[in-house]
Design an enzyme around this catalytic site. Structure first.
Site, short mmCIF file in Angstrom:
data_model
loop_
_atom_site.label_atom_id
_atom_site.label_comp_id
_atom_site.label_asym_id
_atom_site.label_seq_id
_atom_site.Cartn_x
_atom_site.Cartn_y
_atom_site.Cartn_z
N THR A 58 0.86 -1.18 0.00
CA THR A 58 0.00 0.00 0.00
C THR A 58 0.90 1.23 0.00
OG1 THR A 58 -1.79 -1.12 1.17
CG2 THR A 58 -1.79 1.28 1.23
N LYS A 91 -7.83 1.62 -2.99
CA LYS A 91 -7.47 1.19 -1.64
C LYS A 91 -7.39 2.39 -0.69
CE LYS A 91 -5.72 -1.18 1.84
NZ LYS A 91 -4.45 -1.92 1.79
#
Length: 339
Positions: free
Chosen positions: A138, A213
């Site tokens: 991420t 995300k």
């Protein structure tokens, strides 16, 4: 997986650990590299290995040699050939697919620089197809797109595939992957991701998976704070926490933090709040993802009205001795919630 930024850039370690499994056929099918064996990566690599053919090869690397040794030992008796290797370049060399699960943008940049310098370009003659790189870290979309451009220039395929589901999902193999890549690439990466998860959602071109995300985790961060405040408000007016949660969860306030990860202890027995906020999605990780979402919003020119207050709350909660190292729902405690 918490490491110093420069540690992932010094990726050469001594002493490869290797094991060759017996195969009835000498034919090599596929070779996989897996880089990053933290809490998520360790479980993902384990699930991936369990779905591979016995003639496939899985090459493992992490700067934490103990994690490499432990997983290599766990996987040594059955299934695909498994090797613990001494550098990220070695993990990528000869690999048809490389999965990376790294902590920060700087680690992703450093690892792919090392791969491209010493791995991908060193053995072009032996490859029958373009190597595919799947980054499940991420990070911010801009860094991901920059790395993707260098990989493409070197002759590889790069996709961003951040995941949702946490350590529980990684262990159970139920992760959801948010994919950023051209639609034509999906058939080549979806089977790989389904070895480690349950759903693969194509979000758009490269970088779109990360955008999705970060948008999701921004909303999660805000919902978590709102749920903590609402639970504390109702309980201080004398409401039973389970009654209050039930009202919220059949009404318009329902959200994942209220229903699945309720921050009030005892409301959801399986939630971290009911075990002193142990496990779950760490508050430091939420702080990191929120920071990335704010940076992405700034780049895109998107206004986030609640971002500054949320960021300040997670920053102070992450440093609170009673909250440090615990699930992000521990903001309920930091806000003075009744326990």
């Amino acid at each position: 997986m918490r490491v110093a930024a420069n540690a992932w850039q010094r990726v050469r370690l001594a002493g490869p650990m290797a094991r060759r499994a017996f195969s009835s056929s000498p034919a090599r099918l596929d070779c996989y590299g897996f880089i990053g064996l933290g809490q998520m990566g360790f479980q993902m690599a384990k699930n991936l290995h369990g779905k591979l053919a016995s003639t496939d090869t899985l090459q493992l690397f992490d700067i934490n040699t103990a994690a490499v040794q432990r997983l290599t030992k766990e996987l040594a008796t059955t299934g695909a050939i498994v090797k613990g290797v001494s550098s990220v370049a070695e993990a990528a060399r000869e690999a048809d697919y490389v999965v990376t699960v790294l902590p920060e943008p700087v680690h992703v940049r450093g690892v792919y620089e090392e791969i491209l310098t010493n791995g991908l370009l060193s053995t072009p003659a032996t490859r029958s197809k373009k190597p595919v790189f799947v980054d499940c870290s991420t990070i911010d979309p801009s860094t991901s797109r920059a790395v993707a451009a260098t990989v493409a220039e070197a002759g590889g395929v790069f996709v961003d595939a951040p995941m949702s589901g946490g350590v529980v999902g990684a262990t159970a193999g139920t992760l959801t992957f948010m994919l950023g890549c051209p639609a034509a690439v999906v058939p080549s990466v979806e089977p790989l991701l389904l070895h480690m998860g349950r759903r693969v959602l194509l979000c758009g071109e490269q970088g779109a998976g990360l955008a999705a995300k970060l948008a999701n985790n921004y909303l999660l961060a805000i919902n978590n704070i709102g749920t903590a405040e609402a639970m504390n408000l109702g309980m201080r007016w004398g409401l039973d926490p389970k009654v209050l949660a039930n009202v919220i969860n059949v009404s318009t306030g329902k959200c994942w933090p209220s229903e699945i990860n309720n921050p009030a202890p005892g409301v959801v027995p399986a939630a971290p709040a009911s075990r002193d906020y142990a496990g779950g999605f760490g508050i430091a990780l939420m702080r990191k993802d929120l920071k990335l979402a704010i940076e992405a919003a700034r780049e895109a020119g998107a206004k986030l009205a609640l971002a500054e207050s949320a960021q300040n709350l997670y920053e102070t909660a992450a440093q609170d001795e009673a909250c440090r190292g615990r699930d992000f729902s521990v903001v309920y405690r930091h806000l003075g919630g009744k326990e």
